[in-house]
Design a protein around this motif. Structure first.
Motif, PDB file in Angstrom:
ATOM      1  N   PRO A  57       0.821  -1.223   0.000  1.00  0.00           N
ATOM      2  CA  PRO A  57       0.000   0.000   0.000  1.00  0.00           C
ATOM      3  C   PRO A  57       0.851   1.268   0.000  1.00  0.00           C
ATOM      4  N   ASP A  58       0.259   2.375  -0.389  1.00  0.00           N
ATOM      5  CA  ASP A  58       0.981   3.648  -0.425  1.00  0.00           C
ATOM      6  C   ASP A  58       1.474   4.048   0.959  1.00  0.00           C
ATOM      7  N   VAL A  59       0.682   3.730   1.979  1.00  0.00           N
ATOM      8  CA  VAL A  59       1.103   3.954   3.366  1.00  0.00           C
ATOM      9  C   VAL A  59       1.204   2.587   4.028  1.00  0.00           C
ATOM     10  N   VAL A  60       2.416   2.140   4.264  1.00  0.00           N
ATOM     11  CA  VAL A  60       2.654   0.810   4.825  1.00  0.00           C
ATOM     12  C   VAL A  60       2.241   0.753   6.290  1.00  0.00           C
ATOM     13  N   ALA A  61       2.542   1.823   7.014  1.00  0.00           N
ATOM     14  CA  ALA A  61       2.209   1.866   8.438  1.00  0.00           C
ATOM     15  C   ALA A  61       2.197   3.307   8.924  1.00  0.00           C
ATOM     16  N   THR A  62       1.535   3.504  10.058  1.00  0.00           N
ATOM     17  CA  THR A  62       1.556   4.797  10.734  1.00  0.00           C
ATOM     18  C   THR A  62       1.989   4.545  12.172  1.00  0.00           C
ATOM     19  N   VAL A  63       3.011   5.286  12.613  1.00  0.00           N
ATOM     20  CA  VAL A  63       3.553   5.098  13.958  1.00  0.00           C
ATOM     21  C   VAL A  63       3.451   6.416  14.708  1.00  0.00           C
ATOM     22  N   ASN A  64       2.525   6.469  15.660  1.00  0.00           N
ATOM     23  CA  ASN A  64       2.298   7.699  16.418  1.00  0.00           C
ATOM     24  C   ASN A  64       2.082   8.895  15.491  1.00  0.00           C
ATOM     25  N   GLY A  65       1.332   8.662  14.424  1.00  0.00           N
ATOM     26  CA  GLY A  65       1.011   9.732  13.489  1.00  0.00           C
ATOM     27  C   GLY A  65       2.022   9.919  12.369  1.00  0.00           C
ATOM     28  N   GLU A  66       3.164   9.246  12.435  1.00  0.00           N
ATOM     29  CA  GLU A  66       4.214   9.358  11.419  1.00  0.00           C
ATOM     30  C   GLU A  66       4.034   8.242  10.391  1.00  0.00           C
ATOM     31  N   LEU A 244       8.464  -0.266  23.750  1.00  0.00           N
ATOM     32  CA  LEU A 244       8.023   0.971  23.100  1.00  0.00           C
ATOM     33  C   LEU A 244       6.693   0.764  22.372  1.00  0.00           C
ATOM     34  N   ARG A 245       6.521  -0.409  21.802  1.00  0.00           N
ATOM     35  CA  ARG A 245       5.300  -0.694  21.049  1.00  0.00           C
ATOM     36  C   ARG A 245       4.058  -0.715  21.951  1.00  0.00           C
ATOM     37  N   LYS A 246       4.232  -1.071  23.213  1.00  0.00           N
ATOM     38  CA  LYS A 246       3.093  -1.152  24.132  1.00  0.00           C
ATOM     39  C   LYS A 246       2.415   0.201  24.309  1.00  0.00           C
ATOM     40  N   ASP A 247       3.210   1.275  24.275  1.00  0.00           N
ATOM     41  CA  ASP A 247       2.667   2.617  24.495  1.00  0.00           C
ATOM     42  C   ASP A 247       2.489   3.395  23.200  1.00  0.00           C
ATOM     43  N   ALA A 248       2.726   2.744  22.072  1.00  0.00           N
ATOM     44  CA  ALA A 248       2.659   3.438  20.778  1.00  0.00           C
ATOM     45  C   ALA A 248       1.341   3.180  20.068  1.00  0.00           C
ATOM     46  N   LYS A 249       0.968   4.108  19.222  1.00  0.00           N
ATOM     47  CA  LYS A 249      -0.220   3.946  18.389  1.00  0.00           C
ATOM     48  C   LYS A 249       0.255   3.558  16.993  1.00  0.00           C
ATOM     49  N   ILE A 250       0.084   2.276  16.661  1.00  0.00           N
ATOM     50  CA  ILE A 250       0.624   1.730  15.411  1.00  0.00           C
ATOM     51  C   ILE A 250      -0.497   1.183  14.556  1.00  0.00           C
ATOM     52  N   THR A 251      -0.496   1.594  13.312  1.00  0.00           N
ATOM     53  CA  THR A 251      -1.429   1.019  12.336  1.00  0.00           C
ATOM     54  C   THR A 251      -0.590   0.408  11.219  1.00  0.00           C
ATOM     55  N   LEU A 252      -0.646  -0.918  11.083  1.00  0.00           N
ATOM     56  CA  LEU A 252       0.123  -1.622  10.071  1.00  0.00           C
ATOM     57  C   LEU A 252      -0.846  -2.063   8.973  1.00  0.00           C
ATOM     58  N   ASN A 253      -0.597  -1.622   7.764  1.00  0.00           N
ATOM     59  CA  ASN A 253      -1.515  -1.874   6.645  1.00  0.00           C
ATOM     60  C   ASN A 253      -1.101  -3.048   5.771  1.00  0.00           C
ATOM     61  N   MET A 254      -0.265  -3.910   6.293  1.00  0.00           N
ATOM     62  CA  MET A 254       0.174  -5.076   5.525  1.00  0.00           C
ATOM     63  C   MET A 254      -0.137  -6.352   6.305  1.00  0.00           C
TER      64      MET A 254
END
Length: 254
Positions: A57-66, A244-254
């Protein structure tokens, strides 16, 4: 995010992605960047399977808004593809591109988390640091700084982009050193690793009439120690990124 910042972090991303589930051991001679990466990838494409990024996908993932974009992903994936394909050919195994894509995406997420954490901890690299690092990277590629920058420019990276990537990598490395620590293998551990090498050569001698001769311990001691250091560090960094992942907002699109 500048997509080009990922190129110089290739070794870090590779180690973080493989630590998420791949059994491949860390290579002792892994470098932060290689001007030969594109050539190796092209050679792999000419000789065998090619990297399949058609469904990325064009956006592979979003990490804390990045956002981690497809361009970010492709740069890393193509570099790893060539290495994994070579390992697969040597072992006689078939490469699983779906697994490699997932591992690469996870590695990029972990790397982004480390980049963000370094900023939070106010860990910064100076211009002097980057100049020294640039000289080291050029030397590792058997070039002077001018020739190295010219090679990078041909790959679409001007000096400002290269220095930005080096800054990112230096800051992440310092974060790891501060938060995870530095691992120095003992003599006992290094000798145990050497015994594994000897056993491998003994195994080869049973199938090879010439019987390849194993290198002497002193000749590969430094290399073995570096490999052990990378393996220990990789395991520790994996645990750290899991925290770090426990407190992060992660969206993985794959």
């Amino acid at each position: 995010m500048l997509q080009k910042k990922w190129v110089l972090s290739m070794a870090l991303v590779a180690s973080l992605s493989f630590m998420t589930g791949c059994s491949a051991a860390a290579e002792p001679e892994a470098a932060a960047v290689s001007s030969e990466a594109a050539e190796e990838s092209a050679a792999a494409e000419a000789e065998g399977p090619t990297p399949d990024v058609s469904k990325v996908p064009d956006v592979v993932a979003t990490v804390n808004g990045e956002e981690i974009t497809k361009d970010d992903f492709v740069r890393i994936y193509e570099g790893q593809f060539a290495q994994v394909q070579q390992q697969a050919e040597m072992s006689g195994e078939k490469m699983d591109q779906e697994q490699l894509r997932k591992q690469t995406a996870e590695g990029l997420v972990n790397t982004e988390l480390l980049i963000q954490q370094a900023a939070k901890k106010k860990i910064f690299a100076t211009e002097k640091d980057m100049t020294a690092a640039l000289g080291d990277v050029a030397k590792s590629n058997e070039m002077d700084t001018k020739a190295f920058l010219a090679a990078m420019d041909k790959q679409g990276l001007n000096e400002d982009a290269v220095r930005l990537q080096l800054k990112t990598q230096l800051e992440v490395e310092r974060l790891i050193s501060k938060e995870v620590g530095d691992f120095k293998p003992s003599e006992k551990e290094t000798k145990a690793a050497y015994q594994v090498v000897l056993d491998q050569y003994k195994g080869q001698s049973t199938t090879d009439e010439k019987g390849a001769k194993a290198p002497k311990y002193d000749d590969i001691k430094k290399e073995l120690a570096q490999q052990l250091k990378l393996q220990k560090e990789g395991a520790a960094v994996k645990k750290y990124t899991e925290t770090l992942r426990k407190d992060a907002k992660i969206t993985l699109n794959m």
